[in-house]
Write an enzyme that holds these catalytic residues in place. Sequence first.
Site, PDB file in Angstrom:
ATOM      1  N   GLY A   1       0.786  -1.224   0.000  1.00 16.23           N
ATOM      2  CA  GLY A   1       0.000   0.000   0.000  1.00 16.23           C
ATOM      3  C   GLY A   1       0.810   1.262   0.000  1.00 16.23           C
ATOM      4  CB  CYS A   2       3.331   2.600   1.718  1.00 11.05           C
ATOM      5  SG  CYS A   2       4.319   4.080   1.987  1.00 11.05           S
ATOM      6  N   GLY A   3       4.239   3.316  -1.540  1.00  8.42           N
ATOM      7  CA  GLY A   3       5.385   3.362  -2.433  1.00  8.42           C
ATOM      8  C   GLY A   3       6.558   4.112  -1.869  1.00  8.42           C
TER       9      GLY A   3
ATOM     10  CB  CYS B   1       7.120   1.926   3.182  1.00  4.03           C
ATOM     11  SG  CYS B   1       5.368   2.261   3.346  1.00  4.03           S
TER      12      CYS B   1
END
Length: 259
Positions: A97-99, A101
């Site tokens: 869900g997080c590009g 992180c």
Amino acid sequence: MSLPPVSRVVAGRPLAEEVPVALVFNGTTQAAMMATPADIEDFATGFALTEGLAAREEIGEVEVITQPNGLEARLWLPEERAAALAARRRAMAGPVGCGLCGIDSLEQAVRPLPRLAAGTLSLSTAEATSALDALRQLQPLHDETRAVHAAGFWHPDSGVTLAREDVGRHNALDKLIGALLRSGAEVSTGALIVTSRLSVEMVQKAVMAGAPLLVSVSAPTAHAVRLAEEAGLTLVSRAGGRLTAFSHAHRFSEDAHAG
């Protein structure tokens, strides 16, 4: 390890596969992402461009190596890119869900973006609606699993010509951009169409690829709109069922046509 995009059926439902993918540039791992094990060459190519690791002409062939715990995508870039590689190095096992992180510094998370050329490309409400609907027809993995995102490329002469899917929204966009680069297509001649929210990293990747328009079924974040305004990117969303331009609306209108 060699897995197809779907390798298990549980309770009668096919499940999308995700595996660790290490992106290795000049012998050094720059990212380790959880991704769908398909189109890895496209993924690595797109990532190299959208993360500012290399210019289009500097990206060569990608070697994909199967390891016991995942996949490695190996690229070699010109030695003068060594400083950029060090500056952008990530230490991450990124959740889908997080590009952003795992980025090593706050400065890299909000890195400056180039300003897009004004150009002449525009998109009407009818064209945007058609593009979003066409992308929906190019998502076989989503149809099977209901668990992945998609990104597609719309061209004014041919509609949505290419699409990629992945469990991660930013991975799907990198795969699409990589596929466009590998095919010799000019990203600046069309619009990127995605199924996810328009977040900061999606704006960053679209701008780095040179796309003038980014269209989604979901809404943008406030900071994504600020970045898009600064970079000259048109953001269009169909969140809530109505198409709305959130930045650089001159490229989007009811009567506009692609030129």
